[in-house]
Design a protein around this motif. Structure first.
Motif, PDB file in Angstrom:
ATOM      1  N   SER A 110     -67.473  27.990 -33.783  1.00 42.46           N
ATOM      2  CA  SER A 110     -68.746  27.930 -33.066  1.00 42.46           C
ATOM      3  C   SER A 110     -68.671  26.898 -31.951  1.00 42.46           C
ATOM      4  O   SER A 110     -68.239  25.767 -32.170  1.00 42.46           O
ATOM      5  CB  SER A 110     -69.874  27.557 -34.023  1.00 42.46           C
ATOM      6  OG  SER A 110     -71.048  27.295 -33.290  1.00 42.46           O
ATOM      7  N   PRO A 111     -69.103  27.262 -30.753  1.00 43.22           N
ATOM      8  CA  PRO A 111     -69.137  26.271 -29.673  1.00 43.22           C
ATOM      9  C   PRO A 111     -70.191  25.197 -29.919  1.00 43.22           C
ATOM     10  O   PRO A 111     -70.218  24.199 -29.227  1.00 43.22           O
ATOM     11  CB  PRO A 111     -69.464  27.101 -28.430  1.00 43.22           C
ATOM     12  CG  PRO A 111     -70.039  28.358 -28.940  1.00 43.22           C
ATOM     13  CD  PRO A 111     -69.507  28.589 -30.309  1.00 43.22           C
ATOM     14  N   LEU A 112     -71.059  25.390 -30.911  1.00 46.12           N
ATOM     15  CA  LEU A 112     -72.018  24.356 -31.274  1.00 46.12           C
ATOM     16  C   LEU A 112     -71.352  23.261 -32.096  1.00 46.12           C
ATOM     17  O   LEU A 112     -71.914  22.197 -32.292  1.00 46.12           O
ATOM     18  CB  LEU A 112     -73.172  24.950 -32.082  1.00 46.12           C
ATOM     19  CG  LEU A 112     -73.994  26.033 -31.383  1.00 46.12           C
ATOM     20  CD1 LEU A 112     -75.041  26.571 -32.332  1.00 46.12           C
ATOM     21  CD2 LEU A 112     -74.626  25.502 -30.125  1.00 46.12           C
ATOM     22  N   ASP A 113     -70.146  23.530 -32.585  1.00 42.88           N
ATOM     23  CA  ASP A 113     -69.402  22.583 -33.411  1.00 42.88           C
ATOM     24  C   ASP A 113     -68.591  21.661 -32.504  1.00 42.88           C
ATOM     25  O   ASP A 113     -67.776  22.121 -31.697  1.00 42.88           O
ATOM     26  CB  ASP A 113     -68.472  23.357 -34.348  1.00 42.88           C
ATOM     27  CG  ASP A 113     -67.838  22.486 -35.407  1.00 42.88           C
ATOM     28  OD1 ASP A 113     -67.775  21.255 -35.230  1.00 42.88           O
ATOM     29  OD2 ASP A 113     -67.393  23.053 -36.415  1.00 42.88           O
ATOM     30  N   GLN A 114     -68.797  20.364 -32.631  1.00 39.37           N
ATOM     31  CA  GLN A 114     -68.103  19.375 -31.805  1.00 39.37           C
ATOM     32  C   GLN A 114     -66.589  19.498 -31.945  1.00 39.37           C
ATOM     33  O   GLN A 114     -65.843  19.206 -31.019  1.00 39.37           O
ATOM     34  CB  GLN A 114     -68.563  17.967 -32.197  1.00 39.37           C
ATOM     35  CG  GLN A 114     -67.840  16.843 -31.489  1.00 39.37           C
ATOM     36  CD  GLN A 114     -68.119  16.779 -30.003  1.00 39.37           C
ATOM     37  OE1 GLN A 114     -69.233  17.049 -29.580  1.00 39.37           O
ATOM     38  NE2 GLN A 114     -67.133  16.426 -29.210  1.00 39.37           N
ATOM     39  N   ARG A 115     -66.131  19.961 -33.098  1.00 41.16           N
ATOM     40  CA  ARG A 115     -64.677  20.062 -33.298  1.00 41.16           C
ATOM     41  C   ARG A 115     -64.036  21.041 -32.323  1.00 41.16           C
ATOM     42  O   ARG A 115     -62.872  20.880 -31.966  1.00 41.16           O
ATOM     43  CB  ARG A 115     -64.378  20.464 -34.737  1.00 41.16           C
ATOM     44  CG  ARG A 115     -64.715  19.355 -35.721  1.00 41.16           C
ATOM     45  CD  ARG A 115     -64.529  19.805 -37.127  1.00 41.16           C
ATOM     46  NE  ARG A 115     -65.488  20.888 -37.402  1.00 41.16           N
ATOM     47  CZ  ARG A 115     -65.622  21.485 -38.562  1.00 41.16           C
ATOM     48  NH1 ARG A 115     -64.859  21.134 -39.570  1.00 41.16           N
ATOM     49  NH2 ARG A 115     -66.517  22.426 -38.738  1.00 41.16           N
ATOM     50  N   ALA A 116     -64.781  22.042 -31.860  1.00 41.64           N
ATOM     51  CA  ALA A 116     -64.223  22.979 -30.877  1.00 41.64           C
ATOM     52  C   ALA A 116     -63.802  22.220 -29.619  1.00 41.64           C
ATOM     53  O   ALA A 116     -62.744  22.492 -29.045  1.00 41.64           O
ATOM     54  CB  ALA A 116     -65.237  24.069 -30.549  1.00 41.64           C
ATOM     55  N   LEU A 117     -64.602  21.263 -29.201  1.00 43.65           N
ATOM     56  CA  LEU A 117     -64.245  20.459 -28.029  1.00 43.65           C
ATOM     57  C   LEU A 117     -63.044  19.569 -28.321  1.00 43.65           C
ATOM     58  O   LEU A 117     -62.186  19.363 -27.465  1.00 43.65           O
ATOM     59  CB  LEU A 117     -65.438  19.613 -27.586  1.00 43.65           C
ATOM     60  CG  LEU A 117     -66.626  20.409 -27.040  1.00 43.65           C
ATOM     61  CD1 LEU A 117     -67.833  19.502 -26.885  1.00 43.65           C
ATOM     62  CD2 LEU A 117     -66.278  21.062 -25.730  1.00 43.65           C
ATOM     63  N   ASP A 118     -62.978  19.044 -29.549  1.00 46.59           N
ATOM     64  CA  ASP A 118     -61.834  18.218 -29.935  1.00 46.59           C
ATOM     65  C   ASP A 118     -60.550  19.054 -29.948  1.00 46.59           C
ATOM     66  O   ASP A 118     -59.496  18.596 -29.500  1.00 46.59           O
ATOM     67  CB  ASP A 118     -62.055  17.593 -31.308  1.00 46.59           C
ATOM     68  CG  ASP A 118     -63.233  16.629 -31.331  1.00 46.59           C
ATOM     69  OD1 ASP A 118     -63.615  16.137 -30.243  1.00 46.59           O
ATOM     70  OD2 ASP A 118     -63.775  16.392 -32.425  1.00 46.59           O
ATOM     71  N   TYR A 119     -60.632  20.257 -30.469  1.00 46.65           N
ATOM     72  CA  TYR A 119     -59.461  21.143 -30.510  1.00 46.65           C
ATOM     73  C   TYR A 119     -59.026  21.503 -29.100  1.00 46.65           C
ATOM     74  O   TYR A 119     -57.833  21.538 -28.787  1.00 46.65           O
ATOM     75  CB  TYR A 119     -59.757  22.419 -31.299  1.00 46.65           C
ATOM     76  CG  TYR A 119     -60.145  22.190 -32.742  1.00 46.65           C
ATOM     77  CD1 TYR A 119     -59.851  20.991 -33.404  1.00 46.65           C
ATOM     78  CD2 TYR A 119     -60.826  23.156 -33.456  1.00 46.65           C
ATOM     79  CE1 TYR A 119     -60.219  20.784 -34.721  1.00 46.65           C
ATOM     80  CE2 TYR A 119     -61.187  22.955 -34.783  1.00 46.65           C
ATOM     81  CZ  TYR A 119     -60.883  21.765 -35.402  1.00 46.65           C
ATOM     82  OH  TYR A 119     -61.251  21.576 -36.701  1.00 46.65           O
ATOM     83  N   ARG A 120     -59.998  21.751 -28.233  1.00 45.28           N
ATOM     84  CA  ARG A 120     -59.695  22.079 -26.839  1.00 45.28           C
ATOM     85  C   ARG A 120     -59.003  20.896 -26.176  1.00 45.28           C
ATOM     86  O   ARG A 120     -58.033  21.055 -25.452  1.00 45.28           O
ATOM     87  CB  ARG A 120     -60.996  22.413 -26.113  1.00 45.28           C
ATOM     88  CG  ARG A 120     -60.808  22.821 -24.674  1.00 45.28           C
ATOM     89  CD  ARG A 120     -62.169  22.969 -24.002  1.00 45.28           C
ATOM     90  NE  ARG A 120     -62.048  23.520 -22.682  1.00 45.28           N
ATOM     91  CZ  ARG A 120     -61.706  22.820 -21.613  1.00 45.28           C
ATOM     92  NH1 ARG A 120     -61.417  21.545 -21.725  1.00 45.28           N
ATOM     93  NH2 ARG A 120     -61.620  23.406 -20.429  1.00 45.28           N
ATOM     94  N   ALA A 121     -59.514  19.689 -26.420  1.00 44.78           N
ATOM     95  CA  ALA A 121     -58.929  18.485 -25.827  1.00 44.78           C
ATOM     96  C   ALA A 121     -57.506  18.249 -26.332  1.00 44.78           C
ATOM     97  O   ALA A 121     -56.666  17.705 -25.607  1.00 44.78           O
ATOM     98  CB  ALA A 121     -59.799  17.273 -26.130  1.00 44.78           C
ATOM     99  N   ALA A 122     -57.214  18.670 -27.557  1.00 46.71           N
ATOM    100  CA  ALA A 122     -55.871  18.495 -28.113  1.00 46.71           C
ATOM    101  C   ALA A 122     -54.875  19.483 -27.516  1.00 46.71           C
ATOM    102  O   ALA A 122     -53.668  19.307 -27.662  1.00 46.71           O
ATOM    103  CB  ALA A 122     -55.911  18.656 -29.631  1.00 46.71           C
ATOM    104  N   GLY A 123     -55.380  20.521 -26.854  1.00 41.34           N
ATOM    105  CA  GLY A 123     -54.483  21.479 -26.218  1.00 41.34           C
ATOM    106  C   GLY A 123     -54.517  22.866 -26.833  1.00 41.34           C
ATOM    107  O   GLY A 123     -53.711  23.720 -26.458  1.00 41.34           O
ATOM    108  N   LEU A 124     -55.423  23.095 -27.749  1.00 38.57           N
ATOM    109  CA  LEU A 124     -55.531  24.418 -28.360  1.00 38.57           C
ATOM    110  C   LEU A 124     -56.421  25.312 -27.511  1.00 38.57           C
ATOM    111  O   LEU A 124     -57.383  24.853 -26.899  1.00 38.57           O
ATOM    112  CB  LEU A 124     -56.120  24.312 -29.768  1.00 38.57           C
ATOM    113  CG  LEU A 124     -55.236  23.661 -30.820  1.00 38.57           C
ATOM    114  CD1 LEU A 124     -56.013  23.421 -32.105  1.00 38.57           C
ATOM    115  CD2 LEU A 124     -54.014  24.540 -31.099  1.00 38.57           C
ATOM    116  N   ALA A 125     -56.079  26.589 -27.498  1.00 35.73           N
ATOM    117  CA  ALA A 125     -56.886  27.593 -26.820  1.00 35.73           C
ATOM    118  C   ALA A 125     -57.498  28.496 -27.889  1.00 35.73           C
ATOM    119  O   ALA A 125     -56.988  28.561 -29.014  1.00 35.73           O
ATOM    120  CB  ALA A 125     -56.008  28.419 -25.875  1.00 35.73           C
TER     121      ALA A 125
END
Length: 162
Positions: A110-125
């Motif tokens: 869910s894009p409402l989940d802050q972890r999605a942004l963390d995963y994106r910042a780590a380099g995951l797509a």
């Protein structure tokens, strides 16, 4: 006052410094009247505009939430409060956009989940979440507590071996 003469002297000095004489009272009254008469302009959030010809700066209104994001997420989550969607939209507007937020959603995060942004910042797509690392997908690894950096490193090794 108190039994300590040093403290007593300090309290007397502090009281004397703060005692208001007639001049201070009058200055305070004039300042209060002047401020009360001043027009109060509503404070509108904004960013300084570009100065075209060196004139006075103008303010451009900043819209807090992308209406396209709200419409897309409202279809998926009609019961979620507007404030939550607006807060999530603020983060996604800074790093990606509506399409990317929907990609994460479609991938199971869910894009409402802050972890999605963390995963994106780590380099995951979003497409990485479906990839398999051994018997589990990347998303399953993340949900079990694996670090995003570990998943990225494993994916890079896997791509190098292929």
């Amino acid at each position: 006052m108190l039994d300590d003469p040093g403290v007593d002297a300090l309290v007397r000095q502090w009281t004397a410094e703060r005692a208001q004489d007639a001049e201070a009272v009058e200055a305070h009254r004039i300042a209060s009247e002047w401020l009360a008469d001043a027009p109060v302009a509503p404070i509108v959030p904004g960013i300084p505009g570009q100065r075209v010809r060196g004139g006075a700066a103008r303010w451009s209104t900043v819209e807090g939430t992308d209406p396209r994001y709200l419409a897309a997420m409202r279809k998926r989550l009609p019961e979620v409060p507007e404030e939550l969607l607006s807060a999530a939209a603020g983060w996604w507007q800074m790093v990606g956009g509506v399409a990317e937020a929907e990609e994460w959603w479609d991938a199971g995060m869910s894009p409402l989940d802050q972890r999605a942004l963390d995963y994106r910042a780590a380099g995951l797509a979003p497409s990485d979440l479906r990839r398999r690392l051994g018997p589990l997908t990347v998303l399953e690894h993340l949900r079990r507590g694996s670090a995003p950096a570990w998943c990225v490193a494993r994916l890079q090794r896997q791509r190098g071996a292929a």
